[in-house]
Design a protein around this motif. Structure first.
Motif, short mmCIF file in Angstrom:
data_model
loop_
_atom_site.label_atom_id
_atom_site.label_comp_id
_atom_site.label_asym_id
_atom_site.label_seq_id
_atom_site.Cartn_x
_atom_site.Cartn_y
_atom_site.Cartn_z
N VAL A 158 0.58 -1.22 -0.04
CA VAL A 158 0.18 -0.13 0.03
C VAL A 158 0.91 1.25 -0.03
O VAL A 158 1.87 1.30 0.78
CB VAL A 158 -0.92 0.10 1.16
CG1 VAL A 158 -1.85 1.26 1.14
CG2 VAL A 158 -1.69 -1.16 1.18
N ASP A 159 0.59 2.10 -0.99
CA ASP A 159 1.66 3.33 -1.01
C ASP A 159 0.64 4.61 -1.04
O ASP A 159 1.22 5.63 -1.20
CB ASP A 159 2.59 3.21 -2.08
CG ASP A 159 1.97 3.39 -3.67
OD1 ASP A 159 0.64 3.50 -3.46
OD2 ASP A 159 2.56 3.11 -4.45
N GLY A 160 -0.72 4.31 -1.21
CA GLY A 160 -1.53 5.52 -1.05
C GLY A 160 -2.12 6.03 -2.42
O GLY A 160 -2.86 6.93 -2.76
N SER A 161 -1.36 5.31 -3.66
CA SER A 161 -1.87 5.76 -5.14
C SER A 161 -3.20 5.12 -5.39
O SER A 161 -3.52 4.16 -4.70
CB SER A 161 -0.72 5.46 -6.01
OG SER A 161 -0.59 4.08 -6.20
N ALA A 162 -3.60 5.62 -6.40
CA ALA A 162 -4.88 4.89 -6.88
C ALA A 162 -4.66 3.67 -7.25
O ALA A 162 -5.34 2.37 -7.12
CB ALA A 162 -5.32 5.70 -8.28
N ASN A 163 -3.59 3.27 -8.00
CA ASN A 163 -3.10 1.81 -8.19
C ASN A 163 -2.87 1.01 -7.10
O ASN A 163 -3.53 -0.08 -7.12
CB ASN A 163 -1.75 1.78 -8.87
CG ASN A 163 -1.60 2.50 -10.24
OD1 ASN A 163 -2.60 2.72 -11.01
ND2 ASN A 163 -0.44 3.01 -10.73
N SER A 164 -2.52 1.42 -5.82
CA SER A 164 -2.53 0.40 -4.75
C SER A 164 -3.90 0.45 -3.87
O SER A 164 -4.15 -0.70 -3.38
CB SER A 164 -1.61 1.01 -3.51
OG SER A 164 -2.01 2.14 -2.74
N ARG A 215 -1.47 7.27 9.67
CA ARG A 215 -2.89 7.65 9.14
C ARG A 215 -3.30 7.32 7.77
O ARG A 215 -4.09 7.04 7.35
CB ARG A 215 -2.74 9.17 9.34
CG ARG A 215 -3.03 9.53 10.84
CD ARG A 215 -3.49 11.07 10.85
NE ARG A 215 -2.16 12.00 10.69
CZ ARG A 215 -1.19 12.40 11.47
NH1 ARG A 215 -1.54 11.86 12.77
NH2 ARG A 215 -0.37 12.85 11.23
N LEU A 216 -2.07 7.43 6.84
CA LEU A 216 -2.17 7.25 5.63
C LEU A 216 -2.62 5.57 5.54
O LEU A 216 -3.59 5.43 4.60
CB LEU A 216 -0.91 7.28 4.73
CG LEU A 216 -1.13 7.18 3.19
CD1 LEU A 216 -0.16 8.11 2.42
CD2 LEU A 216 -0.63 5.86 2.64
N LEU A 217 -2.14 4.80 6.06
CA LEU A 217 -2.64 3.30 5.80
C LEU A 217 -3.98 3.12 6.36
O LEU A 217 -4.72 2.46 5.64
CB LEU A 217 -1.63 2.57 6.65
CG LEU A 217 -1.65 1.01 6.62
CD1 LEU A 217 -1.94 0.40 4.99
CD2 LEU A 217 -0.82 0.24 7.16
#
Length: 295
Positions: A158-164, A215-217
Motif C-alpha cells: 500500500v502506498d496511497g496511490s490509486a493503483n495501490s 494515518r495514510l494506511l
C-alpha cells in the motif's frame, strides 16, 4: 462471446512452470466457482520465417499434433484439480502468446502465468512474455513462482496511490476467498524527505512522519475492513523500501498483491521497480493489478 469472458485464464506451453500455473489456476477456479479457460498460444512458424526456411507440411502437422496433445493433457490435469463442477474450456490460437493473453484479459477475471517457460517445446512463457502480459493486461495477472502453498497470509503493498487502492481491493477479495488473514504493508523511505545525495534540507521530525504514514494506511483501509468483516487485517508501517519489505514477506505469504505504475512506455517500464522485483524474486505467487482494473 469468448470462452475467456469472466473466466480465470491460464497460459500454458508444456513446461513445468506452466504446469504449476495451470494447477494454481484450477485450484482458484474451484475455490471461486468460476470457469477456467486454458490457452496454448501456438505459433510454430515464428521461428522459421527469419531464417528463410520452408516448413514441410509433415513437420508442421507433427507440431500441431504435439500441441493438441499438450493442450488435451493440460485440460485433463485441470479437471483433476478443479473437479467436475468447474467449466473448463480451451483454445490453441496460431498466434504469439503475449498479444493473445492481453486480448483475452479484456473480459477475464484474471490471467495466470508461470514465472518462466524455458523447457516447453515452444518456450512460450519466457520471462519477457510474463512481464509484457503483466504490464499490459486489463485484469489482474497472477505469476506463479516460489512456494506452492495455500498456507500463510495474503500480503498487499500500500502506498496511497490509486493503483495501490485497486490492489488493496483485490487483496481483500483474495483473502476472503482463501479464508486467509491480510497483511497490509506500507513501507516509506527516507528518500521521500531528503534532498540529493541524502542531504536533509530541513530538520525532519521522524516521529511525526511515522504518525502521518500510519494515518495514510488507516485511511486506505477505512471502509474496506467493514466490507470484509471476515478478513483479519494486520497493519505494517515501516521505514524501508517497499520491494525489500514485500520480498521479505513473500517468504511466509501464500500470495503477494501489488499495483503497477502504469506510466506508459515500454513493457518493463509499465510495472515499476517493486513489481519487477517481485516477479523475478518473490518466494510465492505474485498478483499484479493494473490501472483501470474494475471488477
Amino acid at each position: 462471446m469468448s470462452s475467456a469472458q469472466d473466466a480465470i485464464v491460464v497460459g500454458i506451453d508444456g513446461s513445468e512452470h506452466s504446469l504449476r500455473a495451470l494447477r494454481w489456476a484450477a485450484a482458484n477456479a474451484r475455490r471461486r466457482h468460476e470457469p477456467l479457460h486454458v490457452v496454448y498460444a501456438f505459433a510454430p512458424l515464428a521461428g522459421f520465417y527469419g531464417a528463410g526456411m520452408p516448413v514441410l507440411q509433415n513437420a508442421y502437422d507433427e507440431l500441431v499434433r504435439v500441441g493438441e496433445k499438450t493442450l488435451a493433457d493440460a485440460v485433463r490435469t485441470a479437471r483433476e484439480v478443479a473437479g467436475d463442477e468447474v467449466t473448463i474450456t480451451s483454445e490453441m490460437p496460431d498466434e504469439p502468446a503475449a498479444p493473445v493473453l492481453v486480448s483475452r484479459s479484456r473480459g477475464a477475471r484474471m490471467i495466470v502465468l508461470g514465472s518462466s517457460g524455458a523447457g516447453g517445446f515452444t518456450g512460450m512463457l519466457t520471462g519477457s512474455t510474463t512481464v509484457e502480459v503483466s504490464a499490459h493486461a486489463q485484469c489482474p495477472v497472477a505469476v506463479v513462482r516460489g512456494r506452492d502453498t495455500e498456507d500463510g497470509p495474503v500480503v498487499v503493498g500500500v502506498d496511497g496511490s490509486a493503483n495501490s487502492e485497486r490492489a488493496l481491493d483485490t487483496a481483500f477479495e483474495e483473502a476472503s476467498w482463501r479464508g486467509a488473514p491480510l497483511i497490509a504493508v506500507h513501507a516509506w523511505s527516507d528518500d521521500q524527505f531528503t534532498g540529493y545525495y541524502g542531504a536533509l534540507p530541513l530538520a525532519v521530525d521522524w516521529d511525526e512522519i511515522e504518525q502521518d504514514e500510519q494515518r495514510l494506511l488507516a485511511e486506505q483501509l477505512s471502509g474496506r475492513q467493514e466490507r470484509h468483516p471476515d478478513v483479519k487485517v494486520e497493519r505494517v508501517v515501516v521505514r524501508d523500501r517497499p520491494r525489500h519489505q514485500l520480498l521479505d514477506w513473500s517468504a511466509q505469504a501464500q500470495l503477494v498483491v501489488v499495483g503497477s505504475r502504469g506510466r506508459g512506455g515500454f513493457g518493463g517500464l509499465l510495472l515499476g521497480s517493486t513489481s519487477q522485483a517481485l516477479l523475478h524474486h518473490a518466494q510465492c505467487p505474485v498478483m499484479v493489478v493494473r490501472p483501470g482494473h474494475e471488477r
